[in-house]
Write an enzyme that holds these catalytic residues in place. Structure first.
Site, PDB file in Angstrom:
ATOM      1  N   THR A 243     -36.679  16.487  39.891  1.00 55.34           N
ATOM      2  CA  THR A 243     -38.081  16.160  39.639  1.00 55.34           C
ATOM      3  C   THR A 243     -38.321  15.952  38.148  1.00 55.34           C
ATOM      4  O   THR A 243     -37.882  16.768  37.327  1.00 55.34           O
ATOM      5  CB  THR A 243     -38.976  17.296  40.169  1.00 55.34           C
ATOM      6  OG1 THR A 243     -38.721  17.440  41.561  1.00 55.34           O
ATOM      7  CG2 THR A 243     -40.453  17.001  39.938  1.00 55.34           C
ATOM      8  N   CYS A 328     -27.660  24.726  16.020  1.00 54.99           N
ATOM      9  CA  CYS A 328     -26.874  24.930  17.232  1.00 54.99           C
ATOM     10  C   CYS A 328     -25.563  25.629  16.932  1.00 54.99           C
ATOM     11  O   CYS A 328     -24.902  26.134  17.817  1.00 54.99           O
ATOM     12  CB  CYS A 328     -26.580  23.600  17.894  1.00 54.99           C
ATOM     13  SG  CYS A 328     -28.060  22.624  18.024  1.00 54.99           S
TER      14      CYS A 328
HETATM   15  C1  LIG Z   1     -30.754  18.503  17.685  1.00 52.77           C
HETATM   16  C2  LIG Z   1     -29.617  17.579  17.864  1.00 52.77           C
HETATM   17  C3  LIG Z   1     -29.012  17.420  19.116  1.00 52.77           C
HETATM   18  C4  LIG Z   1     -29.412  18.228  20.317  1.00 52.77           C
HETATM   19  O1  LIG Z   1     -30.658  17.843  20.799  1.00 52.77           O
HETATM   20  P1  LIG Z   1     -31.386  18.697  21.945  1.00 52.77           P
HETATM   21  O2  LIG Z   1     -32.490  17.790  22.390  1.00 52.77           O
HETATM   22  O3  LIG Z   1     -31.873  19.925  21.280  1.00 52.77           O
HETATM   23  O4  LIG Z   1     -30.404  18.964  23.012  1.00 52.77           O
HETATM   24  C5  LIG Z   1     -27.995  16.504  19.221  1.00 52.77           C
HETATM   25  N1  LIG Z   1     -27.575  15.783  18.164  1.00 52.77           N
HETATM   26  C6  LIG Z   1     -28.124  15.905  16.953  1.00 52.77           C
HETATM   27  C7  LIG Z   1     -27.628  15.072  15.833  1.00 52.77           C
HETATM   28  C8  LIG Z   1     -29.160  16.823  16.762  1.00 52.77           C
HETATM   29  O5  LIG Z   1     -29.686  16.939  15.546  1.00 52.77           O
END
Ligand SMILES: *Cc1c(COP(=O)(O)O)cnc(C)c1O
Length: 387
Positions: A243, A328
């Site tokens: 969804t 991350c």
């Molecule tokens: C933040 C980021 C992601 C991950 O994006 P999300 O939407 O948080 O999963 C991937 N690649 C780059 C270069 C980013 O800066």
């Protein structure tokens, strides 16, 4: 006096623009329908909203709406692109080329593909963070099915030569994916530049909500095929069942529309503020800039503070929200893989900090930030001198 703490970590996430939130809100309450409900007005209202968002998001990257698959964000889009191509083109080859400085969502997906029998080349970068196009050409084999190179780096803001990469990929009929999460909405960007076949982007990096994003999948010249990762009701052309996150998608669309109209103005303002920040910080002895200064985003600055530990410096500045690398990967104690790939020593990488400005950054924030840094660095250097 700006509101504290000062937020200079817009590459980790951006606040949702109030104009975006406004258009989202009705889709939680009175317009709560399921966009796949074909037999009543609740469903039609939701579907219409998703259609509009698809047009808005497609316009931002010069695509047509049918070429967008909505996802939960860039991490999912990247997984879908890389794993989907690897599965769909297995009979053609199993080799993927990417960069050592990619985001962990690309690198970790590539490791998964290696465990599944694929071969991956992680190209090094030059000291300024740029890909060497001749090395890319030399890495291509008869087995190469995909080149994945990020549009702009999240830690340094360095923009890769999309047109050159795309031309080489096109000559060899190799699919070209780009993680454009940091470029989209910040600089003019078009999927026809370099014949991009797949492009990942995310709402929360461009003043939209978290948990929404999209993958562009080229439909012609050439058509890109993908094996879906998620099976279910056949939503999103069978590529991403489930969804739809209607409020998130509505916000994503609006955020893209606002970026498209405001990008130039935002970029001009931000590059001035960024320059002001840099000239203030670079006056501090022992500081240097990381990354190419010509091909880069207008709002990012990665700075090295010789002899200091970035983590210590950050904890000495609770009024300043910045980062020592990607959000991350900052859970891991490793130095930034982006900076070490650019040839920095581990110590240099650990002494580097990323400042990323955003639409809501004000000049007073920058003046304050420079002062906070200057004071923190002086007291840290004093305390190490005396101990
Ligand atoms: C933040 C980021 C992601 C991950 O994006 P999300 O939407 O948080 O999963 C991937 N690649 C780059 C270069 C980013 O800066």
């Amino acid at each position: 006096m700006p509101k504290l703490p000062i937020y200079l970590d817009n590459n980790a996430t951006t606040p949702t623009d109030p104009r975006v939130l406004d258009v989202m809100l009705p889709y939680f309450t009175e317009k709560f329908g399921n966009a796949a409900s074909r037999h009543h007005a609740f469903g039609w209202t939701a579907e219409d909203a998703v259609d509009l968002a698809r047009e808005q998001a497609a316009s931002l990257i010069g695509a047509s709406p049918e070429e967008l698959i909505f996802t939960s964000g860039a991490t999912e889009s990247v997984n879908m692109a890389l794993k989907g191509v690897f599965e769909a083109y297995r009979s053609k080859g199993n080799h993927i080329i990417t960069l050592a400085t990619e985001h962990s969502c690309v690198l970790d997906t590539c490791r998964y593909i290696e465990r599944s029998g694929g071969k991956v080349t992680y190209l090094p970068v030059q000291p300024d963070g740029l890909l060497n196009i001749e090395m890319l050409r030399a890495a291509i084999t008869a087995e190469t099915i995909l080149i994945s190179v990020m549009y702009a780096n999240n830690e340094t803001g360095v923009i890769q030569p999309m047109e050159d990469i795309g031309r080489i990929a096109g000559e060899k009929s190799i699919i070209f994916h780009t993680d454009a999460t940091q470029g989209a909405g910040k600089i003019p960007l078009n999927v026809d530049t370099g014949g991009i076949g797949l492009l990942s982007f995310s709402a929360h990096k461009l003043y939209g909500p978290k948990g929404a994003g999209a993958l562009f999948v080229r439909r012609k010249n050439p058509r890109v095929r993908l094996t879906p990762l998620i099976e279910g009701g056949g939503h999103e052309k069978g590529l991403r069942s489930g969804t739809l996150n209607v409020p998130g998608i509505v916000g994503f669309g609006k955020a893209c529309e606002v970026c498209l109209t405001q990008m130039e103005k935002d970029g001009q303002k931000l590059s001035l503020l960024r320059d002001k920040l840099e000239s203030g910080l670079l006056e501090i002895p022992g500081t240097a800039l990381n990354g190419n200064t010509h091909n880069r985003l207008p709002h990012v600055s990665n700075i090295r503070f010789a002899g200091l530990k970035g983590d210590l410096l950050m904890s000495a500045m609770p009024d300043l929200a910045i980062s020592s690398g990607s959000a991350c990967t900052s859970a891991s104690p490793e130095p930034s893989h982006v900076l070490t790939a650019m040839g920095l020593s581990e110590e240099e990488a650990r002494s580097s900090l990323r400042f990323s400005l955003g639409r809501f950054t004000e000049e007073t924030d920058i003046d304050f930030a420079v002062n906070i840094c200057r004071n923190a660095i002086e007291s840290l250097r004093d305390s190490t001198k005396h101990s």
